[in-house]
Enzyme design. Structure first.
Site, PDB file in Angstrom:
ATOM      1  N   LYS A  29      77.368  60.645  57.278  1.00  0.00           N
ATOM      2  CA  LYS A  29      78.633  61.301  56.933  1.00  0.00           C
ATOM      3  C   LYS A  29      78.344  62.664  56.303  1.00  0.00           C
ATOM      4  CE  LYS A  29      81.527  61.607  53.464  1.00  0.00           C
ATOM      5  NZ  LYS A  29      82.167  62.893  53.782  1.00  0.00           N
ATOM      6  N   GLU A  82      69.980  61.973  45.390  1.00  0.00           N
ATOM      7  CA  GLU A  82      69.520  63.322  45.001  1.00  0.00           C
ATOM      8  C   GLU A  82      70.742  64.044  44.460  1.00  0.00           C
ATOM      9  OE1 GLU A  82      66.154  64.937  47.561  1.00  0.00           O
ATOM     10  OE2 GLU A  82      67.277  63.780  49.007  1.00  0.00           O
ATOM     11  N   CYS A 132      71.374  73.157  44.193  1.00  0.00           N
ATOM     12  CA  CYS A 132      71.127  72.255  43.054  1.00  0.00           C
ATOM     13  C   CYS A 132      69.960  72.740  42.188  1.00  0.00           C
ATOM     14  CB  CYS A 132      70.851  70.844  43.551  1.00  0.00           C
ATOM     15  SG  CYS A 132      69.424  70.776  44.634  1.00  0.00           S
ATOM     16  N   GLU A 177      76.542  71.670  35.048  1.00  0.00           N
ATOM     17  CA  GLU A 177      76.373  72.389  36.310  1.00  0.00           C
ATOM     18  C   GLU A 177      77.662  73.138  36.669  1.00  0.00           C
ATOM     19  OE1 GLU A 177      76.083  70.042  39.974  1.00  0.00           O
ATOM     20  OE2 GLU A 177      74.373  71.267  40.533  1.00  0.00           O
TER      21      GLU A 177
HETATM   22  P1  NAD Z   1      79.967  65.522  46.263  1.00  0.00           P
HETATM   23  O1  NAD Z   1      79.269  64.530  45.428  1.00  0.00           O
HETATM   24  O2  NAD Z   1      81.374  65.856  45.970  1.00  0.00           O
HETATM   25  O3  NAD Z   1      79.950  65.082  47.800  1.00  0.00           O
HETATM   26  C1  NAD Z   1      78.739  64.784  48.477  1.00  0.00           C
HETATM   27  C2  NAD Z   1      79.055  63.840  49.626  1.00  0.00           C
HETATM   28  O4  NAD Z   1      79.490  62.597  49.096  1.00  0.00           O
HETATM   29  C3  NAD Z   1      80.183  64.340  50.541  1.00  0.00           C
HETATM   30  O5  NAD Z   1      79.878  63.994  51.874  1.00  0.00           O
HETATM   31  C4  NAD Z   1      81.380  63.555  50.034  1.00  0.00           C
HETATM   32  O6  NAD Z   1      82.401  63.377  50.993  1.00  0.00           O
HETATM   33  C5  NAD Z   1      80.730  62.218  49.676  1.00  0.00           C
HETATM   34  N1  NAD Z   1      81.471  61.414  48.709  1.00  0.00           N
HETATM   35  C6  NAD Z   1      82.354  61.835  47.776  1.00  0.00           C
HETATM   36  N2  NAD Z   1      82.839  60.780  47.084  1.00  0.00           N
HETATM   37  C7  NAD Z   1      82.227  59.678  47.576  1.00  0.00           C
HETATM   38  C8  NAD Z   1      82.296  58.287  47.266  1.00  0.00           C
HETATM   39  N3  NAD Z   1      83.077  57.816  46.319  1.00  0.00           N
HETATM   40  N4  NAD Z   1      81.512  57.444  47.976  1.00  0.00           N
HETATM   41  C9  NAD Z   1      80.690  57.906  48.933  1.00  0.00           C
HETATM   42  N5  NAD Z   1      80.596  59.200  49.282  1.00  0.00           N
HETATM   43  C10 NAD Z   1      81.347  60.079  48.602  1.00  0.00           C
HETATM   44  O7  NAD Z   1      79.048  66.820  46.238  1.00  0.00           O
HETATM   45  P2  NAD Z   1      79.359  68.221  46.875  1.00  0.00           P
HETATM   46  O8  NAD Z   1      80.410  68.891  46.063  1.00  0.00           O
HETATM   47  O9  NAD Z   1      79.539  68.059  48.341  1.00  0.00           O
HETATM   48  O10 NAD Z   1      77.942  68.943  46.654  1.00  0.00           O
HETATM   49  C11 NAD Z   1      77.591  69.620  45.508  1.00  0.00           C
HETATM   50  C12 NAD Z   1      76.708  68.767  44.610  1.00  0.00           C
HETATM   51  O11 NAD Z   1      75.548  68.335  45.335  1.00  0.00           O
HETATM   52  C13 NAD Z   1      76.177  69.539  43.419  1.00  0.00           C
HETATM   53  O12 NAD Z   1      76.277  68.757  42.250  1.00  0.00           O
HETATM   54  C14 NAD Z   1      74.709  69.773  43.778  1.00  0.00           C
HETATM   55  O13 NAD Z   1      73.857  69.942  42.657  1.00  0.00           O
HETATM   56  C15 NAD Z   1      74.375  68.533  44.532  1.00  0.00           C
HETATM   57  N6  NAD Z   1      73.209  68.752  45.385  1.00  0.00           N
HETATM   58  C16 NAD Z   1      72.041  68.123  45.047  1.00  0.00           C
HETATM   59  C17 NAD Z   1      70.904  68.335  45.821  1.00  0.00           C
HETATM   60  C18 NAD Z   1      69.585  67.652  45.509  1.00  0.00           C
HETATM   61  O14 NAD Z   1      68.698  67.679  46.354  1.00  0.00           O
HETATM   62  N7  NAD Z   1      69.443  67.050  44.338  1.00  0.00           N
HETATM   63  C19 NAD Z   1      70.982  69.196  46.920  1.00  0.00           C
HETATM   64  C20 NAD Z   1      72.192  69.802  47.212  1.00  0.00           C
HETATM   65  C21 NAD Z   1      73.308  69.568  46.444  1.00  0.00           C
END
Ligand code: NAD
Length: 437
Positions: free
Chosen positions: A194, A269, A303, A405
């Protein structure tokens, strides 16, 4: 079900420039959601509607799971060599169409085209190639247990766990989607993936490439939709024993809460709040260049961005002046222009979130030295989600601005007097993270 040894139909026509209709990819076919419902997808640089994506529900996840289940045995029984050929075909399909993928990524995400072309898309292909190779050359461990009267040889055998649920964020869309799916596929798992609903385009292009290169049906399935409906259905699905997730810390916590009682293997992650530390014996130009890139690349939406810049007090005035100069020279605007250095934030909601963080910084007593203003480029991007890069000072380590963040083009300068003080602050920060989350 059986699969051939992999082939690549190079040079055949494939449409990769139609962004109007993203579809699910299930059992080798691109199809709408079962309900036919859709979500709107907007272009961040213009604020205009780009097209739609499926607003899938648990029934679509069920369909993808049954395709993945049907394909799993044959895929898992292929040798790593042959699975590797299939992954490399996908990689080649991306590499043959870098320009189209890069255009889709920058249109969907708002990031500069130079970044999509030079980093995101090549890295997505490299991820597939890397794990194709890693699976081929993976060694299995053996160790010996010698007991009185007994000499045992223990061997670790790696077997695919079954179906992997792979969920990815919007900041590096195809790069991180492939970082999730490639190791699972290489290991012999089939996948229900997804991508973020905010940036679904390049995963849909990947599905078109998969069909084009004859990637085995059912091995990779992609279900588009929101986190609460599709993501949560994947995490809670009884036939998916492993979850690989990249995204925000709060989402990761909710997923861990949902999957822990089901004893799923999970890889999370999550978010970051990283320091860049500049000592007074650092070569100023390269230190400032590094801090600048770490803070503002990808509109600060990475991130591992260095969103706190700790600077020795002897050089803080020089560093501040150099950073302000570099910020003033930044070319902000249409992500599709080759010379653009900073594009649009990913969505209007995210822009508002970053603005509210800047408001918090002001209320905490921080001084915004530059930036943090909405920006309206001339021409087609006049209504896009642009924010000028912001540099803040005057806030202690403990301020919310320096602890949480922001995930936008915002960096905060923090002076220190000596190494102990800089590292002590970092240790306190790390300890607070552990103790209080
Ligand atoms: P998010 O957590 O809002 O969404 C990430 C994914 O999870 C999306 O596909 C979303 O639809 C899905 N999702 C949301 N709620 C969910 C649930 N309840 N159950 C299952 N899936 C769900 O994150 P975002 O806003 O898309 O991305 C930004 C975040 O990602 C930032 O905090 C960033 O630091 C982090 N990030 C971390 C890394 C790493 O390698 N550690 C890399 C890139 C981004």
């Amino acid at each position: 079900m059986s699969f051939d040894s992999g082939f690549h139909l190079k040079g055949m026509a494939m449409t990769l420039n139609d962004f109007s209709k993203v579809l699910n990819y299930i059992d080798g076919e691109r199809i709408p959601s079962l309900s036919g419902e859709t979500l709107d997808n907007y272009e961040p640089a213009t604020g205009q509607l780009l097209g739609t994506l499926p607003d899938s529900k648990s029934e679509d996840v069920d369909l993808a799971v049954s395709a993945a289940k049907k394909a799993q045995k044959a895929w898992g029984e292929l040798s790593p060599e042959v699975r590797g050929y299939h992954l490399e075909n996908l990689a080649q399909g991306i590499e043959d169409h870098i320009a189209e993928f890069a255009l889709a990524e920058s249109t969907d995400n708002g990031k500069p085209i130079s970044v999509s072309k030079g980093l995101d898309i090549p890295r997505a292909a490299a991820n597939l190639r890397f794990f194709a190779g890693a699976a081929r050359y993976q060694s299995e461990e053996a160790f010996r247990t010698r007991l009185p009267g007994d000499d045992l040889l223990n061997v670790t055998v790696s077997r695919p766990v079954g179906i992997a649920g792979c969920i990815s964020p919007w900041n590096l869309p195809l790069y991180l989607f492939t970082w999730k799916i490639a190791p699972a596929l290489a290991a012999g798992c089939t996948v229900v993936g997804k991508p973020s609903e905010i940036t679904p385009l390049t995963a849909d292009l990947l599905a078109r490439v998969a069909i084009h290169v004859g990637f085995p049906p059912g091995v990779l399935n992609i279900v588009h939709g929101t986190g609460p409906s599709v993501g949560s259905a994947i995490v809670g699905h009884s036939e998916i024993p492993a979850i690989s997730f990249t995204g925000g810390t709060a989402t990761g916590a909710a997923m861990a809460h949902q999957s822990a009682p089901l004893f799923k293997k999970s890889l999370l992650e999550l978010g970051g709040k990283n320091p860049t530390i500049i000592f007074d014996d650092a070569p100023l130009d390269s230190a400032v260049e590094g801090a600048f890139r770490a803070a503002f690349s990808n509109q600060g939406q990475i991130c591992l961005c260095g969103s706190r810049i700790l600077v020795h007090k002897n050089i803080i005035d020089d560093v501040t002046e150099s950073l302000l100069k570099k910020i003033s020279e930044m070319v902000i605007g249409d992500p599709l222009n080759e010379n653009t250095m900073m594009g649009a934030l990913v969505s209007e909601n995210h822009l508002k979130k970053v603005e509210s963080c800047l408001q918090t910084a002001r209320e905490e007593g921080g001084k915004i030295l530059t930036g943090g203003e909405r920006f309206s480029p001339e021409g087609r991007c006049a209504d896009g989600y642009f924010l000028t890069p912001a540099l803040i000072n005057g806030l202690p380590h403990s301020a919310k601005t320096n602890q949480e963040e922001i995930f936008g083009p915002v960096a905060s300068l923090i002076p220190f007097s000596n190494e102990e003080e800089a590292f002590l602050q970092e240790r306190i920060y790390a300890l607070e993270e552990v103790l209080f989350g």
